[in-house]
Motif scaffolding. Structure first.
Motif, PDB file in Angstrom:
ATOM      1  N   LYS A 118       0.823  -1.209   0.000  1.00 24.00           N
ATOM      2  CA  LYS A 118       0.000   0.000   0.000  1.00 24.00           C
ATOM      3  C   LYS A 118       0.859   1.263   0.000  1.00 24.00           C
ATOM      4  O   LYS A 118       0.569   2.220  -0.721  1.00 24.00           O
ATOM      5  CB  LYS A 118      -0.939  -0.027   1.204  1.00 24.00           C
ATOM      6  N   GLU A 119       1.926   1.272   0.788  1.00 24.50           N
ATOM      7  CA  GLU A 119       2.779   2.454   0.895  1.00 24.50           C
ATOM      8  C   GLU A 119       3.357   2.869  -0.463  1.00 24.50           C
ATOM      9  O   GLU A 119       3.566   4.045  -0.714  1.00 24.50           O
ATOM     10  CB  GLU A 119       3.937   2.208   1.876  1.00 24.50           C
ATOM     11  N   GLU A 120       3.620   1.887  -1.323  1.00 25.88           N
ATOM     12  CA  GLU A 120       4.167   2.176  -2.649  1.00 25.88           C
ATOM     13  C   GLU A 120       3.157   2.882  -3.545  1.00 25.88           C
ATOM     14  O   GLU A 120       3.525   3.517  -4.529  1.00 25.88           O
ATOM     15  CB  GLU A 120       4.606   0.878  -3.336  1.00 25.88           C
ATOM     16  N   LEU A 121       1.874   2.750  -3.220  1.00 23.29           N
ATOM     17  CA  LEU A 121       0.815   3.308  -4.060  1.00 23.29           C
ATOM     18  C   LEU A 121       0.473   4.743  -3.698  1.00 23.29           C
ATOM     19  O   LEU A 121      -0.069   5.484  -4.518  1.00 23.29           O
ATOM     20  CB  LEU A 121      -0.442   2.439  -3.950  1.00 23.29           C
ATOM     21  N   LEU A 122       0.768   5.128  -2.458  1.00 16.76           N
ATOM     22  CA  LEU A 122       0.412   6.464  -2.012  1.00 16.76           C
ATOM     23  C   LEU A 122       1.185   7.515  -2.802  1.00 16.76           C
ATOM     24  O   LEU A 122       2.305   7.277  -3.231  1.00 16.76           O
ATOM     25  CB  LEU A 122       0.653   6.604  -0.511  1.00 16.76           C
ATOM     26  N   GLY A 123       0.568   8.660  -3.020  1.00 15.01           N
ATOM     27  CA  GLY A 123       1.170   9.707  -3.815  1.00 15.01           C
ATOM     28  C   GLY A 123       0.679   9.690  -5.251  1.00 15.01           C
ATOM     29  O   GLY A 123       0.977  10.584  -6.046  1.00 15.01           O
ATOM     30  N   LYS A 124      -0.082   8.665  -5.595  1.00 12.34           N
ATOM     31  CA  LYS A 124      -0.623   8.501  -6.932  1.00 12.34           C
ATOM     32  C   LYS A 124      -2.014   7.861  -6.790  1.00 12.34           C
ATOM     33  O   LYS A 124      -2.213   7.022  -5.902  1.00 12.34           O
ATOM     34  CB  LYS A 124       0.310   7.555  -7.692  1.00 12.34           C
ATOM     35  N   ALA A 125      -2.970   8.255  -7.622  1.00 12.61           N
ATOM     36  CA  ALA A 125      -4.296   7.620  -7.580  1.00 12.61           C
ATOM     37  C   ALA A 125      -4.159   6.136  -7.926  1.00 12.61           C
ATOM     38  O   ALA A 125      -3.222   5.730  -8.624  1.00 12.61           O
ATOM     39  CB  ALA A 125      -5.241   8.310  -8.554  1.00 12.61           C
ATOM     40  N   THR A 126      -5.092   5.337  -7.409  1.00 12.15           N
ATOM     41  CA  THR A 126      -5.025   3.890  -7.611  1.00 12.15           C
ATOM     42  C   THR A 126      -6.395   3.324  -7.968  1.00 12.15           C
ATOM     43  O   THR A 126      -7.399   3.660  -7.341  1.00 12.15           O
ATOM     44  CB  THR A 126      -4.511   3.185  -6.333  1.00 12.15           C
ATOM     45  N   LEU A 127      -6.423   2.459  -8.969  1.00  9.73           N
ATOM     46  CA  LEU A 127      -7.616   1.694  -9.327  1.00  9.73           C
ATOM     47  C   LEU A 127      -7.378   0.255  -8.887  1.00  9.73           C
ATOM     48  O   LEU A 127      -6.402  -0.370  -9.310  1.00  9.73           O
ATOM     49  CB  LEU A 127      -7.854   1.743 -10.838  1.00  9.73           C
ATOM     50  N   VAL A 128      -8.247  -0.244  -8.003  1.00 15.66           N
ATOM     51  CA  VAL A 128      -8.194  -1.643  -7.592  1.00 15.66           C
ATOM     52  C   VAL A 128      -9.377  -2.332  -8.259  1.00 15.66           C
ATOM     53  O   VAL A 128     -10.526  -1.944  -8.069  1.00 15.66           O
ATOM     54  CB  VAL A 128      -8.254  -1.808  -6.058  1.00 15.66           C
ATOM     55  N   HIS A 129      -9.074  -3.353  -9.038  1.00 14.26           N
ATOM     56  CA  HIS A 129     -10.053  -4.016  -9.897  1.00 14.26           C
ATOM     57  C   HIS A 129     -10.196  -5.490  -9.481  1.00 14.26           C
ATOM     58  O   HIS A 129      -9.231  -6.241  -9.551  1.00 14.26           O
ATOM     59  CB  HIS A 129      -9.546  -3.881 -11.340  1.00 14.26           C
ATOM     60  N   PHE A 130     -11.373  -5.878  -8.992  1.00 17.54           N
ATOM     61  CA  PHE A 130     -11.643  -7.265  -8.614  1.00 17.54           C
ATOM     62  C   PHE A 130     -12.194  -8.009  -9.828  1.00 17.54           C
ATOM     63  O   PHE A 130     -13.091  -7.517 -10.509  1.00 17.54           O
ATOM     64  CB  PHE A 130     -12.667  -7.326  -7.471  1.00 17.54           C
ATOM     65  N   ASP A 178      -3.114   1.637 -19.494  1.00 15.02           N
ATOM     66  CA  ASP A 178      -2.134   2.144 -20.451  1.00 15.02           C
ATOM     67  C   ASP A 178      -2.267   3.658 -20.657  1.00 15.02           C
ATOM     68  O   ASP A 178      -1.267   4.365 -20.744  1.00 15.02           O
ATOM     69  CB  ASP A 178      -2.263   1.410 -21.787  1.00 15.02           C
ATOM     70  N   GLU A 179      -3.502   4.146 -20.714  1.00 18.89           N
ATOM     71  CA  GLU A 179      -3.729   5.579 -20.946  1.00 18.89           C
ATOM     72  C   GLU A 179      -3.212   6.439 -19.797  1.00 18.89           C
ATOM     73  O   GLU A 179      -2.656   7.512 -20.002  1.00 18.89           O
ATOM     74  CB  GLU A 179      -5.227   5.836 -21.151  1.00 18.89           C
ATOM     75  N   TYR A 180      -3.409   5.959 -18.568  1.00 21.59           N
ATOM     76  CA  TYR A 180      -3.032   6.729 -17.380  1.00 21.59           C
ATOM     77  C   TYR A 180      -1.759   6.192 -16.734  1.00 21.59           C
ATOM     78  O   TYR A 180      -1.556   6.352 -15.540  1.00 21.59           O
ATOM     79  CB  TYR A 180      -4.167   6.709 -16.356  1.00 21.59           C
ATOM     80  N   ASP A 181      -0.910   5.595 -17.535  1.00 20.39           N
ATOM     81  CA  ASP A 181       0.283   4.905 -17.055  1.00 20.39           C
ATOM     82  C   ASP A 181       1.065   5.685 -15.998  1.00 20.39           C
ATOM     83  O   ASP A 181       1.455   5.130 -14.973  1.00 20.39           O
ATOM     84  CB  ASP A 181       1.179   4.575 -18.248  1.00 20.39           C
ATOM     85  N   ASP A 182       1.289   6.970 -16.231  1.00 22.31           N
ATOM     86  CA  ASP A 182       2.107   7.764 -15.305  1.00 22.31           C
ATOM     87  C   ASP A 182       1.338   8.306 -14.105  1.00 22.31           C
ATOM     88  O   ASP A 182       1.929   8.654 -13.098  1.00 22.31           O
ATOM     89  CB  ASP A 182       2.759   8.939 -16.046  1.00 22.31           C
ATOM     90  N   GLU A 183       0.013   8.395 -14.225  1.00 23.31           N
ATOM     91  CA  GLU A 183      -0.783   9.032 -13.170  1.00 23.31           C
ATOM     92  C   GLU A 183      -1.554   8.075 -12.273  1.00 23.31           C
ATOM     93  O   GLU A 183      -2.059   8.468 -11.227  1.00 23.31           O
ATOM     94  CB  GLU A 183      -1.812   9.997 -13.784  1.00 23.31           C
ATOM     95  N   LEU A 184      -1.701   6.816 -12.708  1.00 25.29           N
ATOM     96  CA  LEU A 184      -2.604   5.896 -12.024  1.00 25.29           C
ATOM     97  C   LEU A 184      -1.958   4.537 -11.795  1.00 25.29           C
ATOM     98  O   LEU A 184      -1.443   3.925 -12.736  1.00 25.29           O
ATOM     99  CB  LEU A 184      -3.873   5.718 -12.882  1.00 25.29           C
ATOM    100  N   ASN A 185      -1.995   4.078 -10.545  1.00 28.13           N
ATOM    101  CA  ASN A 185      -1.622   2.695 -10.241  1.00 28.13           C
ATOM    102  C   ASN A 185      -2.837   1.821 -10.554  1.00 28.13           C
ATOM    103  O   ASN A 185      -3.964   2.211 -10.251  1.00 28.13           O
ATOM    104  CB  ASN A 185      -1.325   2.522  -8.747  1.00 28.13           C
ATOM    105  N   VAL A 186      -2.618   0.652 -11.118  1.00 31.21           N
ATOM    106  CA  VAL A 186      -3.711  -0.296 -11.340  1.00 31.21           C
ATOM    107  C   VAL A 186      -3.295  -1.620 -10.713  1.00 31.21           C
ATOM    108  O   VAL A 186      -2.224  -2.147 -11.002  1.00 31.21           O
ATOM    109  CB  VAL A 186      -4.030  -0.479 -12.840  1.00 31.21           C
ATOM    110  N   ILE A 187      -4.161  -2.119  -9.839  1.00 33.31           N
ATOM    111  CA  ILE A 187      -3.940  -3.398  -9.166  1.00 33.31           C
ATOM    112  C   ILE A 187      -5.133  -4.297  -9.464  1.00 33.31           C
ATOM    113  O   ILE A 187      -6.283  -3.886  -9.284  1.00 33.31           O
ATOM    114  CB  ILE A 187      -3.843  -3.224  -7.627  1.00 33.31           C
ATOM    115  N   ALA A 188      -4.869  -5.501  -9.911  1.00 33.11           N
ATOM    116  CA  ALA A 188      -5.929  -6.482 -10.136  1.00 33.11           C
ATOM    117  C   ALA A 188      -5.987  -7.408  -8.923  1.00 33.11           C
ATOM    118  O   ALA A 188      -4.950  -7.787  -8.380  1.00 33.11           O
ATOM    119  CB  ALA A 188      -5.649  -7.284 -11.405  1.00 33.11           C
ATOM    120  N   VAL A 189      -7.197  -7.751  -8.506  1.00 31.36           N
ATOM    121  CA  VAL A 189      -7.377  -8.691  -7.408  1.00 31.36           C
ATOM    122  C   VAL A 189      -8.207  -9.851  -7.946  1.00 31.36           C
ATOM    123  O   VAL A 189      -9.355  -9.662  -8.363  1.00 31.36           O
ATOM    124  CB  VAL A 189      -8.102  -8.051  -6.198  1.00 31.36           C
ATOM    125  N   HIS A 190      -7.601 -11.053  -7.962  1.00 29.95           N
ATOM    126  CA  HIS A 190      -8.366 -12.219  -8.390  1.00 29.95           C
ATOM    127  C   HIS A 190      -9.140 -12.762  -7.194  1.00 29.95           C
ATOM    128  O   HIS A 190      -8.557 -13.211  -6.215  1.00 29.95           O
ATOM    129  CB  HIS A 190      -7.478 -13.324  -8.968  1.00 29.95           C
TER     130      HIS A 190
END
Length: 148
Positions: free
Chosen positions: A23-35, A55-67
């Motif tokens: 989680k700490e690595e994600l702070l400072g940037k918006a994040t999308l968590v996708h289940f 891909d579009e928001y590569d520099d501005e957005l973290n994306v994490i997938a949760v299976h």
């Protein structure tokens, strides 16, 4: 989860695919968590749009997938890996075989989308296969991007 609640810690994965993040690595940037789940047809249909956002928001957005497994059949790590490759899921995947993160998020749906701001506060939640335009609007709002 309620709006403005803090993102839960990303702990309890039975396995990480692609890369492990905290989680700490994600702070400072918006994040999308996708289940999502390998047995979810709507998840498979939505995956190209999730990848476009990644891909579009590569520099501005973290994306994490949760299976999130929905049955015993969804626990096969080989099937999860194969589907991730087949659907170009290159972002970190938290394999939630024991529903630890699912419970922390109080999530009941796949696909489900959680948008957090740079401070890790929940700003938007939605579930279901449609509504990707709404998701993009909310991401833009969190990122401070003007709508055209």
């Amino acid at each position: 989860m309620k709006l403005r609640e803090q993102m839960p810690e990303l702990t309890g994965a039975t396995e990480w695919i692609n890369e492990e993040v905290a989680k700490e690595e994600l702070l400072g940037k918006a994040t999308l968590v996708h289940f999502w789940s390998v047995s979810c047809h709507l998840c498979k249909e939505a995956m190209p749009e999730v990848n476009e956002l990644r891909d579009e928001y590569d520099d501005e957005l973290n994306v994490i997938a949760v299976h999130m497994p929905r049955s015993e059949d969804d626990l096969d790590i080989g099937v999860i890996r194969s589907m991730a490759m087949g659907h170009d899921i290159t972002q970190p995947i938290f394999v939630d075989g024991n529903h630890k993160l699912t419970e922390a998020f109080e999530n009941k749906y796949v696909p489900a989308y959680y948008v957090f701001d740079e401070e890790g506060k929940l700003r938007h939640f939605q579930a279901g296969g449609s509504g990707m335009k709404m998701l993009k609007k909310r991401i833009n709002r969190v990122l401070g991007i003007e709508e055209k």
